[in-house]
Design an enzyme around this catalytic site. Sequence first.
Site, PDB file in Angstrom:
ATOM      1  N   ARG A  43      20.580 -23.226  78.282  1.00  0.00           N
ATOM      2  CA  ARG A  43      21.484 -24.390  78.259  1.00  0.00           C
ATOM      3  C   ARG A  43      21.661 -25.266  77.037  1.00  0.00           C
ATOM      4  O   ARG A  43      20.407 -25.727  76.375  1.00  0.00           O
ATOM      5  CB  ARG A  43      21.102 -25.251  79.686  1.00  0.00           C
ATOM      6  CG  ARG A  43      22.323 -26.508  79.576  1.00  0.00           C
ATOM      7  CD  ARG A  43      22.192 -27.419  80.989  1.00  0.00           C
ATOM      8  NE  ARG A  43      22.561 -26.396  81.859  1.00  0.00           N
ATOM      9  CZ  ARG A  43      23.066 -26.856  83.082  1.00  0.00           C
ATOM     10  NH1 ARG A  43      22.949 -28.124  83.390  1.00  0.00           N
ATOM     11  NH2 ARG A  43      23.453 -26.064  84.194  1.00  0.00           N
ATOM     12  N   LYS A  79      13.737 -21.647  82.566  1.00  0.00           N
ATOM     13  CA  LYS A  79      15.105 -22.143  82.010  1.00  0.00           C
ATOM     14  C   LYS A  79      14.796 -22.704  80.493  1.00  0.00           C
ATOM     15  O   LYS A  79      13.735 -23.032  80.479  1.00  0.00           O
ATOM     16  CB  LYS A  79      15.684 -23.467  82.929  1.00  0.00           C
ATOM     17  CG  LYS A  79      17.254 -23.218  82.725  1.00  0.00           C
ATOM     18  CD  LYS A  79      17.962 -22.342  83.738  1.00  0.00           C
ATOM     19  CE  LYS A  79      19.670 -22.731  83.554  1.00  0.00           C
ATOM     20  NZ  LYS A  79      20.213 -21.799  84.613  1.00  0.00           N
ATOM     21  N   LEU A 184      37.191 -26.022  85.205  1.00  0.00           N
ATOM     22  CA  LEU A 184      37.819 -24.722  85.260  1.00  0.00           C
ATOM     23  C   LEU A 184      37.503 -23.914  83.809  1.00  0.00           C
ATOM     24  O   LEU A 184      38.014 -23.623  83.140  1.00  0.00           O
ATOM     25  CB  LEU A 184      39.384 -25.401  84.957  1.00  0.00           C
ATOM     26  CG  LEU A 184      40.053 -25.723  85.972  1.00  0.00           C
ATOM     27  CD1 LEU A 184      41.452 -26.287  85.437  1.00  0.00           C
ATOM     28  CD2 LEU A 184      39.938 -24.874  87.394  1.00  0.00           C
ATOM     29  N   ALA A 186      34.352 -20.784  82.737  1.00  0.00           N
ATOM     30  CA  ALA A 186      34.400 -19.407  83.111  1.00  0.00           C
ATOM     31  C   ALA A 186      34.497 -19.244  84.355  1.00  0.00           C
ATOM     32  O   ALA A 186      35.050 -18.378  84.881  1.00  0.00           O
ATOM     33  CB  ALA A 186      33.009 -19.018  82.190  1.00  0.00           C
ATOM     34  N   GLY A 188      35.067 -21.421  87.310  1.00  0.00           N
ATOM     35  CA  GLY A 188      36.052 -22.313  87.922  1.00  0.00           C
ATOM     36  C   GLY A 188      37.189 -21.453  87.929  1.00  0.00           C
ATOM     37  O   GLY A 188      37.818 -21.223  88.867  1.00  0.00           O
ATOM     38  N   ARG A 211      42.162 -27.525  78.937  1.00  0.00           N
ATOM     39  CA  ARG A 211      42.261 -26.823  80.434  1.00  0.00           C
ATOM     40  C   ARG A 211      43.066 -27.153  81.425  1.00  0.00           C
ATOM     41  O   ARG A 211      43.753 -26.533  82.066  1.00  0.00           O
ATOM     42  CB  ARG A 211      40.651 -26.728  80.711  1.00  0.00           C
ATOM     43  CG  ARG A 211      39.810 -26.004  79.799  1.00  0.00           C
ATOM     44  CD  ARG A 211      38.595 -25.446  80.574  1.00  0.00           C
ATOM     45  NE  ARG A 211      38.033 -24.169  79.671  1.00  0.00           N
ATOM     46  CZ  ARG A 211      37.029 -24.003  79.282  1.00  0.00           C
ATOM     47  NH1 ARG A 211      35.790 -24.797  79.731  1.00  0.00           N
ATOM     48  NH2 ARG A 211      36.436 -23.150  78.514  1.00  0.00           N
ATOM     49  N   ALA A 240      31.359 -27.720  87.726  1.00  0.00           N
ATOM     50  CA  ALA A 240      31.128 -28.230  86.306  1.00  0.00           C
ATOM     51  C   ALA A 240      29.538 -28.420  86.135  1.00  0.00           C
ATOM     52  O   ALA A 240      28.946 -27.603  85.774  1.00  0.00           O
ATOM     53  CB  ALA A 240      32.046 -29.523  86.284  1.00  0.00           C
ATOM     54  N   ALA A 261      29.723 -23.536  92.164  1.00  0.00           N
ATOM     55  CA  ALA A 261      28.914 -22.595  91.067  1.00  0.00           C
ATOM     56  C   ALA A 261      27.957 -23.543  90.766  1.00  0.00           C
ATOM     57  O   ALA A 261      26.830 -23.100  90.218  1.00  0.00           O
ATOM     58  CB  ALA A 261      29.744 -22.002  90.312  1.00  0.00           C
ATOM     59  N   ALA A 262      27.961 -24.977  90.405  1.00  0.00           N
ATOM     60  CA  ALA A 262      27.025 -25.690  89.579  1.00  0.00           C
ATOM     61  C   ALA A 262      25.429 -25.629  90.170  1.00  0.00           C
ATOM     62  O   ALA A 262      25.566 -25.500  91.426  1.00  0.00           O
ATOM     63  CB  ALA A 262      27.663 -27.088  89.665  1.00  0.00           C
TER      64      ALA A 262
HETATM   65  P1  NAD Z   1      31.671 -23.699  81.702  1.00  0.00           P
HETATM   66  O1  NAD Z   1      30.932 -24.414  80.380  1.00  0.00           O
HETATM   67  O2  NAD Z   1      32.351 -22.347  81.309  1.00  0.00           O
HETATM   68  O3  NAD Z   1      32.745 -24.615  82.395  1.00  0.00           O
HETATM   69  C1  NAD Z   1      32.268 -25.829  82.755  1.00  0.00           C
HETATM   70  C2  NAD Z   1      33.679 -26.773  82.873  1.00  0.00           C
HETATM   71  O4  NAD Z   1      33.585 -27.909  83.462  1.00  0.00           O
HETATM   72  C3  NAD Z   1      34.448 -27.006  81.447  1.00  0.00           C
HETATM   73  O5  NAD Z   1      35.870 -26.481  81.622  1.00  0.00           O
HETATM   74  C4  NAD Z   1      34.375 -28.299  81.567  1.00  0.00           C
HETATM   75  O6  NAD Z   1      35.210 -28.937  80.707  1.00  0.00           O
HETATM   76  C5  NAD Z   1      34.307 -28.749  82.909  1.00  0.00           C
HETATM   77  N1  NAD Z   1      33.823 -30.105  83.139  1.00  0.00           N
HETATM   78  C6  NAD Z   1      32.456 -30.743  82.814  1.00  0.00           C
HETATM   79  N2  NAD Z   1      32.514 -32.007  83.166  1.00  0.00           N
HETATM   80  C7  NAD Z   1      33.467 -32.215  84.066  1.00  0.00           C
HETATM   81  C8  NAD Z   1      33.716 -33.093  84.793  1.00  0.00           C
HETATM   82  N3  NAD Z   1      33.066 -34.200  85.065  1.00  0.00           N
HETATM   83  N4  NAD Z   1      34.797 -32.897  85.935  1.00  0.00           N
HETATM   84  C9  NAD Z   1      35.563 -31.933  85.745  1.00  0.00           C
HETATM   85  N5  NAD Z   1      35.431 -30.862  84.874  1.00  0.00           N
HETATM   86  C10 NAD Z   1      34.295 -31.013  84.256  1.00  0.00           C
HETATM   87  O7  NAD Z   1      30.776 -23.346  82.750  1.00  0.00           O
HETATM   88  P2  NAD Z   1      30.552 -21.879  83.669  1.00  0.00           P
HETATM   89  O8  NAD Z   1      30.000 -20.911  83.011  1.00  0.00           O
HETATM   90  O9  NAD Z   1      31.679 -21.988  84.320  1.00  0.00           O
HETATM   91  O10 NAD Z   1      29.482 -22.895  84.784  1.00  0.00           O
HETATM   92  C11 NAD Z   1      29.679 -23.841  85.507  1.00  0.00           C
HETATM   93  C12 NAD Z   1      28.722 -24.319  86.486  1.00  0.00           C
HETATM   94  O11 NAD Z   1      28.303 -23.303  87.099  1.00  0.00           O
HETATM   95  C13 NAD Z   1      27.438 -24.634  85.468  1.00  0.00           C
HETATM   96  O12 NAD Z   1      26.861 -25.894  86.235  1.00  0.00           O
HETATM   97  C14 NAD Z   1      26.473 -23.706  85.404  1.00  0.00           C
HETATM   98  O13 NAD Z   1      25.073 -23.994  85.417  1.00  0.00           O
HETATM   99  C15 NAD Z   1      26.734 -22.982  86.717  1.00  0.00           C
HETATM  100  N6  NAD Z   1      26.437 -21.490  86.992  1.00  0.00           N
HETATM  101  C16 NAD Z   1      27.169 -20.745  86.007  1.00  0.00           C
HETATM  102  C17 NAD Z   1      26.885 -19.251  86.322  1.00  0.00           C
HETATM  103  C18 NAD Z   1      27.548 -18.196  85.326  1.00  0.00           C
HETATM  104  O14 NAD Z   1      27.160 -17.127  85.781  1.00  0.00           O
HETATM  105  N7  NAD Z   1      28.295 -18.600  84.349  1.00  0.00           N
HETATM  106  C19 NAD Z   1      25.679 -18.837  87.192  1.00  0.00           C
HETATM  107  C20 NAD Z   1      25.308 -19.877  87.887  1.00  0.00           C
HETATM  108  C21 NAD Z   1      25.588 -20.981  87.798  1.00  0.00           C
HETATM  109  C1  PPY Z   2      21.710 -19.132  86.470  1.00  0.00           C
HETATM  110  O1  PPY Z   2      22.139 -18.422  87.465  1.00  0.00           O
HETATM  111  O2  PPY Z   2      21.862 -20.390  86.753  1.00  0.00           O
HETATM  112  C2  PPY Z   2      21.351 -18.623  85.291  1.00  0.00           C
HETATM  113  O3  PPY Z   2      20.915 -19.226  84.443  1.00  0.00           O
HETATM  114  C3  PPY Z   2      21.912 -17.105  84.512  1.00  0.00           C
HETATM  115  C4  PPY Z   2      20.717 -16.203  84.822  1.00  0.00           C
HETATM  116  C5  PPY Z   2      20.468 -15.515  85.934  1.00  0.00           C
HETATM  117  C6  PPY Z   2      19.334 -14.600  85.744  1.00  0.00           C
HETATM  118  C7  PPY Z   2      18.699 -14.301  84.507  1.00  0.00           C
HETATM  119  C8  PPY Z   2      18.989 -15.294  83.677  1.00  0.00           C
HETATM  120  C9  PPY Z   2      19.941 -16.171  83.660  1.00  0.00           C
END
Ligand code: NAD
Ligand code: PPY
Length: 361
Positions: A43, A79, A184, A186, A188, A211, A240, A261-262
């Site tokens: 991160r 992490k 919204l 990746a 969302g 977005r 988010a 997802a957060a």
């Molecule tokens: P991302 O950065 O693509 O999207 C996050 C979105 O949230 C952005 O559009 C941002 O503008 C918005 N945002 C930030 N603060 C906000 C608020 N206060 N109100 C509304 N919107 C807000 O991230 P992502 O990859 O979509 O991941 C979203 C969350 O899911 C993160 O917390 C991440 O740790 C978690 N997560 C992601 C994955 C993954 O595979 N990408 C896996 C597990 C957990």
């Molecule tokens: C998460 O799921 O929060 C991640 O950090 C993604 C991830 C999952 C497994 C290995 C490395 C990263």
Amino acid sequence: MSLEQALHWDGELTIIRHDPLTGASFIIRLDSTRMGPAAGGTRAATYPTLAAALNDAAALAQAMTLKMAVSNLPMGGGKSVIVLPAPRKSIPPESWARILQLHAENLEKLKGSYYTGPDVNTNSADMDTLSNTTKFVFGRSLERGGAGSSAYSTALGVFAAMQTTAEHRGLGSLENLTVLIQGLGAVGSALVELTEAAGARLLVSDVDPDRIASARSIGLECIPPEDVLKTSCDIFAPCAMGGVIDSAVASSLPAAAVVGAANNVLADDTAARVLRDRGVLYAPDFVANAGGAYHLVGREVLGWNQYTVAEHIKNTGSILSEVYAIASVDEVDTDTAARILARKRIASASTGQRGLERPRF
Ligand code: NAD
Ligand code: PPY
């Protein structure tokens, strides 16, 4: 939180490095390697203090340990947090290249006891860059032989968790339920597609005006970020940042269920109990958002194909049912129940296997 408090934790290892040239600081925290090498994303963000960043890295690493255990994946939890001197968008490309180079060197020094992957503000292209220096990286692009972005898989897992949670809460299928998606990005935006196809009525929110503009352009109803926690819905989906639900929010959140997802959605130790007492069914984040971990570890460690990954993601619903059953029998909140399940799996596992070989695919 003082620096001393942030350093006092029961995880296995903390690495800190500062780079005076870019102003970035690097934190890697390994919470546990008991189930296998630690894994968890990188991160990149600004933080008010180094202590806050250390604390975030610890909480995120702990969540990874629980996620891997509850999902039966042969990895531990860790992490990386890169503390940026300014928001990611304003970091010059040459600084970002140096930051990634230093981070890759840090990863290499851990000799495979930790594998990273993408997280907020890092992507597959960044993983490609890291992999020029170290092999301890998941989520490289498909062109470079990696599993690519995990976002869609994460959204699929959250969607499965929503279906199970809606059923369990007595709401039935997602058709005609109001789902409020916060963020919204990746994950969302993929969740918007899945829930819309299931017939849900969608409300969405983001802090990024671009977005919101594109959401409006496809007819989505947008909620101002400051109104999200006051807006009535059947399912609130935080996608988010973490820490959105503290006990005060939990005592008034106008939703029947929370599934998102957060990572680390709950901001304090009593929020889950407050939600339970009000009949708000909370799908523990480290269970609901494990789709990305199935994708990365499944493809890159276990040699699964996309169909096997999809089957495991669908199974998120069964794991959640198990969590809800424990919560009901033990009369505990669902977050506690999911921790009980994860700890039971960790306790019954033999001590960590190290240096996993990655099968070719
Ligand atoms: P991302 O950065 O693509 O999207 C996050 C979105 O949230 C952005 O559009 C941002 O503008 C918005 N945002 C930030 N603060 C906000 C608020 N206060 N109100 C509304 N919107 C807000 O991230 P992502 O990859 O979509 O991941 C979203 C969350 O899911 C993160 O917390 C991440 O740790 C978690 N997560 C992601 C994955 C993954 O595979 N990408 C896996 C597990 C957990
Ligand atoms: C998460 O799921 O929060 C991640 O950090 C993604 C991830 C999952 C497994 C290995 C490395 C990263």
